[in-house]
Design a protein around this motif. Sequence first.
Motif, PDB file in Angstrom:
ATOM      1  N   ASN A 136       0.823  -1.227   0.000  1.00  0.00           N
ATOM      2  CA  ASN A 136       0.000   0.000   0.000  1.00  0.00           C
ATOM      3  C   ASN A 136       0.846   1.261   0.000  1.00  0.00           C
ATOM      4  OD1 ASN A 136      -3.189   0.031   0.322  1.00  0.00           O
ATOM      5  ND2 ASN A 136      -2.410  -1.939   1.041  1.00  0.00           N
ATOM      6  N   ALA A 137       2.156   1.066   0.218  1.00  0.00           N
ATOM      7  CA  ALA A 137       3.090   2.205   0.144  1.00  0.00           C
ATOM      8  C   ALA A 137       3.928   2.112  -1.130  1.00  0.00           C
ATOM      9  CB  ALA A 137       3.985   2.221   1.376  1.00  0.00           C
ATOM     10  N   GLY A 138       3.468   1.317  -2.095  1.00  0.00           N
ATOM     11  CA  GLY A 138       4.141   1.234  -3.401  1.00  0.00           C
ATOM     12  C   GLY A 138       5.364   0.355  -3.423  1.00  0.00           C
ATOM     13  N   GLY A 139       5.550  -0.452  -2.375  1.00  0.00           N
ATOM     14  CA  GLY A 139       6.711  -1.357  -2.330  1.00  0.00           C
ATOM     15  C   GLY A 139       6.338  -2.773  -2.739  1.00  0.00           C
ATOM     16  N   ARG A 140       7.259  -3.703  -2.467  1.00  0.00           N
ATOM     17  CA  ARG A 140       7.054  -5.104  -2.905  1.00  0.00           C
ATOM     18  C   ARG A 140       7.460  -6.018  -1.756  1.00  0.00           C
ATOM     19  NH1 ARG A 140       6.883  -7.729  -7.932  1.00  0.00           N
ATOM     20  NH2 ARG A 140       7.878  -9.795  -8.051  1.00  0.00           N
ATOM     21  N   ALA A 141       6.765  -7.129  -1.598  1.00  0.00           N
ATOM     22  CA  ALA A 141       7.100  -8.086  -0.521  1.00  0.00           C
ATOM     23  C   ALA A 141       6.883  -9.498  -1.037  1.00  0.00           C
ATOM     24  CB  ALA A 141       6.227  -7.844   0.698  1.00  0.00           C
ATOM     25  N   SER A 142       7.983 -10.279  -1.081  1.00  0.00           N
ATOM     26  CA  SER A 142       7.865 -11.652  -1.598  1.00  0.00           C
ATOM     27  C   SER A 142       8.662 -12.605  -0.712  1.00  0.00           C
ATOM     28  CB  SER A 142       8.410 -11.714  -3.032  1.00  0.00           C
ATOM     29  OG  SER A 142       9.823 -11.867  -3.033  1.00  0.00           O
ATOM     30  N   ASN A 143       8.484 -13.898  -1.013  1.00  0.00           N
ATOM     31  CA  ASN A 143       9.277 -14.903  -0.281  1.00  0.00           C
ATOM     32  C   ASN A 143      10.506 -15.269  -1.113  1.00  0.00           C
ATOM     33  OD1 ASN A 143       8.259 -16.432  -2.365  1.00  0.00           O
ATOM     34  ND2 ASN A 143       7.228 -17.946  -1.067  1.00  0.00           N
ATOM     35  N   GLY A 144      10.743 -14.471  -2.138  1.00  0.00           N
ATOM     36  CA  GLY A 144      11.862 -14.687  -3.064  1.00  0.00           C
ATOM     37  C   GLY A 144      11.356 -15.156  -4.405  1.00  0.00           C
ATOM     38  N   LYS A 145      10.120 -15.706  -4.387  1.00  0.00           N
ATOM     39  CA  LYS A 145       9.526 -16.194  -5.647  1.00  0.00           C
ATOM     40  C   LYS A 145       8.088 -15.699  -5.831  1.00  0.00           C
ATOM     41  CE  LYS A 145      12.098 -20.559  -5.906  1.00  0.00           C
ATOM     42  NZ  LYS A 145      12.129 -21.896  -5.299  1.00  0.00           N
ATOM     43  N   GLN A 146       7.345 -15.600  -4.729  1.00  0.00           N
ATOM     44  CA  GLN A 146       5.896 -15.353  -4.780  1.00  0.00           C
ATOM     45  C   GLN A 146       5.540 -14.207  -3.842  1.00  0.00           C
ATOM     46  OE1 GLN A 146       3.882 -18.603  -2.857  1.00  0.00           O
ATOM     47  NE2 GLN A 146       1.882 -18.131  -3.754  1.00  0.00           N
TER      48      GLN A 146
END
Length: 339
Positions: free
Chosen positions: A291-301
């Motif tokens: 929601n702040a324009g960033g990205r969060a993954s587990n390295g793949k998903q």
Amino acid sequence: MEQHKFMTLSRHIIEGEKMHPEATGELSYLLRDLSLAAKVISLEVNKAGLVDILGFTGDNNVHGEQVKKLDMYAHDMLIRAMDHGGHLCVMASEEEVEIIHIPKKHKVGKYVLLFDPLDGSSNIDANVSIGTIFSIYQRITPENTPGTLEDCLQQGTKQVAAGYVVYGSSTIFVYTAGHGTHAFTLDPSFGEFLLSYENLQIPKKAKIYSINEGNYLYWHKGLKKYIKYLQEEDKETDRPYSSRYIGSMVADIHRNMLYGGIFMYPADSRHPNGKLRLMYECNPMAFLIENAGGRASNGKQRILEIKPEKLHQRVPIFAGSEEDVKMVEKFMAKAEKEE
Ligand code: P6P
């Protein structure tokens, strides 16, 4: 310096609800009750060094009560603040193995609350910032029945709100209800959270990386190559990066929110799923970060698309500036192809 509008957390939440014609205002009450618990926890966290309420000392305090560990205090405080408002059907806490039912004497509501009451509490002896993390869903089982584990184990994309409170040099309440991520700073002189950052935007790229390098030996080959890449000198790509690691997720993520950069708690050969918990650490942080324009993954998903299986399951997390997270995903995918 732009003058911030004099906006309290409560007013901001209510105004945010106006964006949903079908809103009943229940979510506003839920977030308001959470902010109350945050103020009380903040008081104790800031006194901790003084009244020695750390660890099970076995002593009784001035009220004759058995001294509690601070994280159990925060856990109990959150339950006491949240279990009777009539907005929740079930809760889950990092401090409880099983789900937490709403006492029969209280009305059952339509929301689900999962929380880590005091993440990083092992750091408080050193006066390091620590925090509370929360995640809110709508129930999926029939109304007016006790909430269930099924209500808790929902994919992160189904969150209706999430947030954290960082207890540091000041107490800051950061939340999203799906329309931007907003930060409020507690003014202890009159006990209100006042808007300090509206619609936080994480820089798309920033030269800060945050990881426990003590685990280097056990990392994925692609991650080793990525960290070495960040440490090379290259003016064009603004390298080398700076390393910043507090060892308190809320503090490290909050820095990311403001300055950008990438926070990583990866899997390694000793911990195949990393260390941090999906339901009440990584999912809420991922919702806030996206929601702040960033990205969060587990390295793949995407973290938010992981299908939960267990209440306390752990997942690897790479989160923060979008371009930096995409870069580490590329390094890890390339290394896997080369294997
Ligand atoms: P390590 C604190 O104990 C915590 O749960 C998170 O707040 C933090 O990000 C992580 O663990 C630090 O773990 O293994 O680097 O000490």
